[in-house]
Design a protein around this motif. Structure first.
Motif, PDB file in Angstrom:
ATOM      1  N   CYS A  98      57.378  73.583  14.346  1.00 21.01           N
ATOM      2  CA  CYS A  98      57.811  73.781  15.732  1.00 21.01           C
ATOM      3  C   CYS A  98      59.303  73.508  15.825  1.00 21.01           C
ATOM      4  O   CYS A  98      59.761  72.415  15.496  1.00 21.01           O
ATOM      5  N   CYS A 103      60.823  69.351  19.718  1.00 17.98           N
ATOM      6  CA  CYS A 103      60.617  69.142  18.281  1.00 17.98           C
ATOM      7  C   CYS A 103      61.917  69.352  17.512  1.00 17.98           C
ATOM      8  O   CYS A 103      62.191  68.631  16.544  1.00 17.98           O
ATOM      9  N   CYS A 139      56.449  76.070  20.902  1.00 14.34           N
ATOM     10  CA  CYS A 139      55.806  74.844  21.364  1.00 14.34           C
ATOM     11  C   CYS A 139      54.284  75.019  21.409  1.00 14.34           C
ATOM     12  O   CYS A 139      53.772  75.989  21.949  1.00 14.34           O
ATOM     13  N   ASN A 140      53.578  74.074  20.795  1.00 18.73           N
ATOM     14  CA  ASN A 140      52.118  74.112  20.810  1.00 18.73           C
ATOM     15  C   ASN A 140      51.532  72.995  21.653  1.00 18.73           C
ATOM     16  O   ASN A 140      50.431  72.494  21.374  1.00 18.73           O
ATOM     17  N   ALA A 142      52.122  69.931  21.912  1.00 22.59           N
ATOM     18  CA  ALA A 142      51.894  68.639  21.261  1.00 22.59           C
ATOM     19  C   ALA A 142      53.214  67.873  21.238  1.00 22.59           C
ATOM     20  O   ALA A 142      53.501  67.136  20.299  1.00 22.59           O
ATOM     21  N   CYS A 143      53.991  68.059  22.287  1.00 24.13           N
ATOM     22  CA  CYS A 143      55.350  67.501  22.308  1.00 24.13           C
ATOM     23  C   CYS A 143      55.335  65.979  22.218  1.00 24.13           C
ATOM     24  O   CYS A 143      56.316  65.376  21.787  1.00 24.13           O
TER      25      CYS A 143
HETATM   26  S1  FES Z   1      58.289  71.336  21.475  1.00 19.60           S
HETATM   27 FE1  FES Z   1      57.107  71.143  19.648  1.00 19.60          FE
HETATM   28  S2  FES Z   1      55.067  70.908  20.359  1.00 19.60           S
HETATM   29 FE2  FES Z   1      56.241  71.120  22.171  1.00 19.60          FE
END
Ligand code: FES
Length: 278
Positions: A98, A103, A139-140, A142-143
């Protein structure tokens, strides 16, 4: 018609061998029966054909169109829209780093650069042994565990360049790898079949299924206005486990939201976020 990029005739796509088609038709029938409108089964069927060849081929799209009564153009429009459908042969393990904003600033950019060099591949390229395909991912959600790496859509939380390199080394060596939350990894084809809606029949796999991690649960409790308990947090970075304190006196982690509003905002600085409104 000619595919200019390949210099080859493009249509029609070849069909599967008879035995493969018969097997896939039986699977497709089971999937389609789950939906009141058969065309709603297109997404799982694309996973199904992906589980056959490791990516969505023209043959796979033709199959989906045939069994759903759609045109190949309609199927192609969907297959090319979603990034979970691969359009070219790739590795057994899709390693996604990510590099969205949070991330990236927490180390995702550094992880991606190190993996590129370590593996000798660029974005969306596969190692020579056919094991690992590296890619940027968005983005998944899981921030709260940034920076996050995903392998075949399973989460590896709080990664570092070193932990990510160990991860890909283990994958290439054939060692069993277990994500932060979930059952041990299976190959991309096996993952695609599960995503098509077929059960994961590996012993213990379902029981080992993921779920929300501690940081997410703390956030949920705070959002509900509850006080969060002290939490034992283990980092893959090799740091010693730590007891995290009750919110109120300090942050839950270096990148969590502050527990108190600024002292310059006396109206809201009396207590923890979770106690507001109580
Ligand atoms: S920015 Fe990486 S999971 Fe949201």
């Amino acid at each position: 018609m000619t595919d200019v990029s390949l210099g080859m005739p493009q249509l029609p796509a070849p069909d599967y061998p008879a035995d493969v088609r018969a097997r896939l038709e039986a699977d497709a029938k089971e999937v389609i029966a789950r939906y009141p409108d058969s065309r709603s089964a297109l997404l799982p069927l694309l996973h199904l054909v992906q589980s056959e060849e490791g990516h969505v081929t023209r043959t796979g799209m033709r199959f989906c169109a045939d069994v759903l009564g759609l045109t190949t153009a309609e199927v192609t429009a969907v297959a090319t829209f979603y990034t979970m459908y691969r359009r070219k042969p790739s590795g057994d393990y899709q390693v996604g780093v990510c590099t969205n904003t949070l991330c990236a600033v927490m180390g995702g950019d550094a992880i991606f650069e190190e993996l590129k060099e370590h593996l000798g591949v660029g974005n969306n390229e596969t190692t020579e042994d056919g094991k690992v395909t590296l890619e940027h991912i968005e983005c998944n959600a899981a921030c709260d565990f940034a920076p996050v790496v995903m392998v075949n859509w399973e989460f590896f939380d709080n990664q570092t360049p070193d932990s990510a390199k160990r991860l890909v080394d283990d994958l290439r060596a054939g060692r069993q790898v277990t994500p932060t939350r979930g059952a041990p990894l299976c190959t991309y084809k096996e993952t695609a079949r599960i995503l098509a809606g077929f059960p994961d029949e590996r012993p213990g796999a379902v029981e080992a299924g993921g779920g929300a991690g501690p940081a997410s649960l703390i956030g949920l409790r705070l959002a509900r206005g509850e006080a969060a308990p002290a939490t034992r947090v283990v980092h893959p970075r090799g740091e010693a486990p730590q007891e995290r304190p009750q919110p109120g006196s300090e942050h839950l982690s270096s990148h969590d939201a502050p527990q108190q509003t600024s002292a310059s905002d006396p109206e809201h600085s009396a207590g923890p976020v979770g106690e507001e409104g109580e």
